[in-house]
Design a protein around this motif. Structure first.
Motif, PDB file in Angstrom:
ATOM      1  N   ASP B  27       2.975  -7.824   3.211  1.00 44.29           N
ATOM      2  CA  ASP B  27       4.075  -6.907   2.881  1.00 44.29           C
ATOM      3  C   ASP B  27       4.173  -6.721   1.373  1.00 44.29           C
ATOM      4  O   ASP B  27       4.344  -5.608   0.882  1.00 44.29           O
ATOM      5  CB  ASP B  27       5.381  -7.471   3.442  1.00 44.29           C
ATOM      6  CG  ASP B  27       6.511  -6.470   3.330  1.00 44.29           C
ATOM      7  OD1 ASP B  27       6.443  -5.437   4.022  1.00 44.29           O
ATOM      8  OD2 ASP B  27       7.427  -6.700   2.530  1.00 44.29           O
ATOM      9  N   HIS B  31       3.485  -3.086  -0.731  1.00 40.69           N
ATOM     10  CA  HIS B  31       4.480  -2.394  -1.537  1.00 40.69           C
ATOM     11  C   HIS B  31       4.363  -2.720  -3.023  1.00 40.69           C
ATOM     12  O   HIS B  31       5.327  -2.557  -3.772  1.00 40.69           O
ATOM     13  CB  HIS B  31       5.880  -2.728  -1.026  1.00 40.69           C
ATOM     14  CG  HIS B  31       6.063  -2.338   0.409  1.00 40.69           C
ATOM     15  ND1 HIS B  31       6.063  -1.036   0.814  1.00 40.69           N
ATOM     16  CD2 HIS B  31       6.175  -3.079   1.531  1.00 40.69           C
ATOM     17  CE1 HIS B  31       6.195  -0.986   2.126  1.00 40.69           C
ATOM     18  NE2 HIS B  31       6.262  -2.222   2.590  1.00 40.69           N
ATOM     19  N   ASN B  32       3.197  -3.181  -3.395  1.00 36.41           N
ATOM     20  CA  ASN B  32       2.936  -3.471  -4.808  1.00 36.41           C
ATOM     21  C   ASN B  32       4.018  -4.335  -5.435  1.00 36.41           C
ATOM     22  O   ASN B  32       4.417  -4.102  -6.579  1.00 36.41           O
ATOM     23  CB  ASN B  32       2.817  -2.161  -5.596  1.00 36.41           C
ATOM     24  CG  ASN B  32       1.769  -1.250  -5.010  1.00 36.41           C
ATOM     25  OD1 ASN B  32       0.626  -1.671  -4.806  1.00 36.41           O
ATOM     26  ND2 ASN B  32       2.145  -0.027  -4.702  1.00 36.41           N
ATOM     27  N   ARG B  33       4.501  -5.289  -4.676  1.00 32.01           N
ATOM     28  CA  ARG B  33       5.511  -6.176  -5.243  1.00 32.01           C
ATOM     29  C   ARG B  33       4.811  -7.318  -5.968  1.00 32.01           C
ATOM     30  O   ARG B  33       3.711  -7.715  -5.584  1.00 32.01           O
ATOM     31  CB  ARG B  33       6.412  -6.733  -4.142  1.00 32.01           C
ATOM     32  CG  ARG B  33       7.607  -5.836  -3.857  1.00 32.01           C
ATOM     33  CD  ARG B  33       8.595  -6.530  -2.942  1.00 32.01           C
ATOM     34  NE  ARG B  33       8.156  -6.472  -1.556  1.00 32.01           N
ATOM     35  CZ  ARG B  33       8.518  -5.524  -0.707  1.00 32.01           C
ATOM     36  NH1 ARG B  33       9.320  -4.566  -1.098  1.00 32.01           N
ATOM     37  NH2 ARG B  33       8.085  -5.526   0.527  1.00 32.01           N
ATOM     38  N   ARG B  64      14.281  -2.144   7.281  1.00 35.60           N
ATOM     39  CA  ARG B  64      14.924  -1.851   6.008  1.00 35.60           C
ATOM     40  C   ARG B  64      16.415  -1.636   6.248  1.00 35.60           C
ATOM     41  O   ARG B  64      17.250  -2.029   5.461  1.00 35.60           O
ATOM     42  CB  ARG B  64      14.283  -0.615   5.393  1.00 35.60           C
ATOM     43  CG  ARG B  64      14.071  -0.774   3.935  1.00 35.60           C
ATOM     44  CD  ARG B  64      13.098   0.222   3.327  1.00 35.60           C
ATOM     45  NE  ARG B  64      12.216   0.914   4.250  1.00 35.60           N
ATOM     46  CZ  ARG B  64      10.945   1.146   3.988  1.00 35.60           C
ATOM     47  NH1 ARG B  64      10.393   0.697   2.883  1.00 35.60           N
ATOM     48  NH2 ARG B  64      10.207   1.827   4.825  1.00 35.60           N
ATOM     49  N   ARG B 329      11.874   6.824   0.402  1.00 33.15           N
ATOM     50  CA  ARG B 329      11.130   5.812   1.147  1.00 33.15           C
ATOM     51  C   ARG B 329       9.808   5.453   0.487  1.00 33.15           C
ATOM     52  O   ARG B 329       9.112   4.551   0.947  1.00 33.15           O
ATOM     53  CB  ARG B 329      10.800   6.335   2.544  1.00 33.15           C
ATOM     54  CG  ARG B 329      11.973   6.434   3.485  1.00 33.15           C
ATOM     55  CD  ARG B 329      11.440   6.826   4.846  1.00 33.15           C
ATOM     56  NE  ARG B 329      12.498   7.010   5.823  1.00 33.15           N
ATOM     57  CZ  ARG B 329      12.316   7.632   6.993  1.00 33.15           C
ATOM     58  NH1 ARG B 329      11.126   8.130   7.289  1.00 33.15           N
ATOM     59  NH2 ARG B 329      13.302   7.755   7.840  1.00 33.15           N
ATOM     60  N   GLY B 330       9.432   6.237  -0.519  1.00 36.32           N
ATOM     61  CA  GLY B 330       8.136   6.001  -1.132  1.00 36.32           C
ATOM     62  C   GLY B 330       6.992   6.487  -0.278  1.00 36.32           C
ATOM     63  O   GLY B 330       5.857   6.024  -0.414  1.00 36.32           O
ATOM     64  N   GLU B 331       7.277   7.427   0.611  1.00 39.51           N
ATOM     65  CA  GLU B 331       6.200   8.003   1.419  1.00 39.51           C
ATOM     66  C   GLU B 331       5.612   9.210   0.713  1.00 39.51           C
ATOM     67  O   GLU B 331       6.237   9.793  -0.150  1.00 39.51           O
ATOM     68  CB  GLU B 331       6.756   8.453   2.779  1.00 39.51           C
ATOM     69  CG  GLU B 331       7.101   7.317   3.713  1.00 39.51           C
ATOM     70  CD  GLU B 331       7.806   7.839   4.967  1.00 39.51           C
ATOM     71  OE1 GLU B 331       7.951   9.061   5.111  1.00 39.51           O
ATOM     72  OE2 GLU B 331       8.215   6.999   5.783  1.00 39.51           O
TER      73      GLU B 331
END
Lengths: 351, 351
Positions: B27, B31-33, B64, B329-331
């Motif tokens: 995950d 999401h580039n966390r 979410r 949503r970052g889509e």
DNA sequence: CTGTTAGCGCTTTCAC
DNA sequence: GTGAAAGCGCTAACAG
């Protein structure tokens, strides 16, 4: 002052508590499933109404957890418009897969009713939905009805079979499209009088026949100075279209307008080109056709073609998928959103 | 032969197993966390690639579990086009609420830059996204940039502020729209020569200015026989537009075309109507305007208006919401789907 | 006829 | 840096 268009979120559980029942019962009522006493139904429905409750689609989708398969039955040939639809379906790959949907292309000969009907019958009950570019023929109608009876959702695409029990048609009103073509040619010839030629694929194709019908309607009622010549049937083939049109142009010197109803555009353009050498400026023949493809785009930019009547292939591809999905999920179809418009495309509003 | 466009479904867990890590780590990478060792990142990304894994949007959305609020900052006046957009937003209520989204209208005076800027600044950070019908002005630009800096997603609607850092513009290319209007008038006057009148709201509005610019381009380059008169500024008001136009028509007997750039259509039609009594058939003045409203629809059907250049308000409303949602949503945004086309609407292809 | 319960596939603490 | 585990709101078995 701000105005809220949507209330805040409730859940099934809230409704259940308010109606004094369990989750499962609310779910049953929500989906009109049997096995609930009538007045329990009433109580639950009341609670739903009262709160204008909307179940959370994401949760429903996840819980249902079913992947869905759709089939697209389309012409196998080199028709550029159909290839565009296919390309746009391809572009949806990520979108589809993020929703656990799959789309499979089933190429077939849509011009042969028995082949098309066989293709449809051959789709086992493996599909939740089928989109088909349909020929209007009794055999095809029967095949569509069989699919519907087997529980599949069916939409016709581009070309309709209104007498079948298909759930939806994704495409334009072809009579109106023909009328639009007629009005454009009539207006753009600018008051000249003369003859108008029509090149179609075949008058046996419902969409072509409807376009011609609408075209003639407008010509007869609004442009009495224009004389419509008998329809040339080019079978959507370049060579044949070119040859027939060249002949016709040779026989009539006073053709001021040309309506190309289907494909075969390359041939039509060639025939025109040969004659155009003798023409200039305002005397130019007015040429209106259908659909924006690489070729018609070029012809519009060159000024050979004056306008294209178009249906947005990307919109059609997405609308077909969305409609099948909505039908499969039992959700409402957003008619306004899914309606395909008749676009008039000229050089300056090329998409 | 069938061709599958989408592979079958995997889940995060499969990727986790394949990469030898836990769900949480996948995950994070997805999401580039931060907080993942570079080569762990590589390993996970490889597994994702290899399987062309797409996370299930429904599951993500559910987990979410966040409701989102969008604000639509729009003119408060009686502009029918804006009212249509509002109406279409209203029709989305069920769709929105099933996704736990809310849309709030924020009426404002979009013609006054300081009022508009203040309205924007006043939107606390309570909103995840803002759509605004924007005036192109430094104060407005600054307000938009502040919103962006505060973390809100911002789309301009109908009228753009390209110099701002807004995330997206939902609307048409107004220069091309003006060109289209010019080409239509030029073609429909049918070779007559004479003068062409322009009625606009104000040349200070970016969209109006751009349309006029495009219109003049085409007129100058393609229709040298047509002489464009100075722009009348009717402030989108019926009375003022009528009065100015009536005057102009009185002074020039040879006006063959009229381009109405903005609203005030009622007044324009009245002025025309008074003069039309003296005209018949092919000598009729060619009238092109913008947008399909109850009024322009009637004028098109009556033959008073010849064409309307239109942007689909339903599409704009839905596109604005979808774009805001995708941004939040970052889509990815489906550019092809969200692009607003320049529609040419004539009597026969009225939607 | 109605209720209980175990997930669906992600996200998000909170521990380690 | 990484993992374990508790949900998000609904659906679908399975009991009763």
């Amino acid at each position: 002052m701000t105005e809220t268009l949507t209330p805040t979120a409730l859940t099934l559980k809230d409704i259940a508590r308010e109606a004094g029942v369990s989750l499962a019962t609310v779910d049953r009522v929500l989906h009109n499933r049997p096995g609930v006493r009538p007045d329990t139904v009433r109580r639950v429905k009341a609670a739903i109404e009262r709160n204008s409750f909307q179940p959370h689609v994401a949760a429903a989708e996840l819980a249902r957890g079913r992947a869905r398969r759709f089939a697209f039955v389309m012409p196998s040939g080199p028709n550029p418009f159909m290839q565009q639809i296919e390309a746009y379906l391809g572009e949806m790959a990520a979108w589809l897969s993020a929703r656990r949907l799959s789309v499979e292309m089933v190429p077939t000969d849509v011009f042969d009713p028995s082949v098309l009907a066989a293709s449809l019958e051959a789709l086992s009950d493996a599909y939740d939905g089928v989109a088909v570019v349909a020929l209007d023929h009794p055999g095809v109608r029967a095949a569509i009805n069989d699919l519907v009876d087997a529980g599949a959702k069916v939409v016709t695409l581009v070309s309709d079979v209104p007498s079948s029990r298909r759930h939806h048609y994704v495409g334009i009103d072809n009579i109106a499209a023909g009328r639009t073509a007629g009005a454009l040619i009539g207006r753009l010839v600018g008051g000249r009088s003369g003859k108008v030629a029509i090149v179609a694929g075949s008058q046996g194709l419902r969409d072509h026949a409807e376009r011609i019908f609408g075209f003639n309607q407008v010509m007869a009622s609004e442009f009495p100075d224009l004389n419509v010549l008998p329809v040339l049937e080019g079978r959507d083939e370049d060579d044949r279209s070119e040859q027939l049109l060249a002949q016709l142009l040779g026989r009539h010197a006073d053709i001021v307008g040309l309506y190309n109803v289907g494909a075969g555009t390359q041939g039509v353009a060639k025939a025109l080109n040969d004659r155009a050498l003798n023409e200039t400026g305002r005397d130019k023949l007015v040429f209106v056709g259908h659909d924006v493809t690489a070729l018609t785009r070029r012809l519009l930019l060159q000024g050979v073609m004056d306008a294209a009547i178009s249906q947005n292939p990307g919109h059609e591809a997405r609308a077909a998928v969305r409609v099948l999905l909505a039908l499969a999920r039992g959700e409402p179809i957003l008619r306004e959103q899914e309606k395909i418009r008749i676009d008039i495309v000229m050089r300056d509003n090329l998409p």
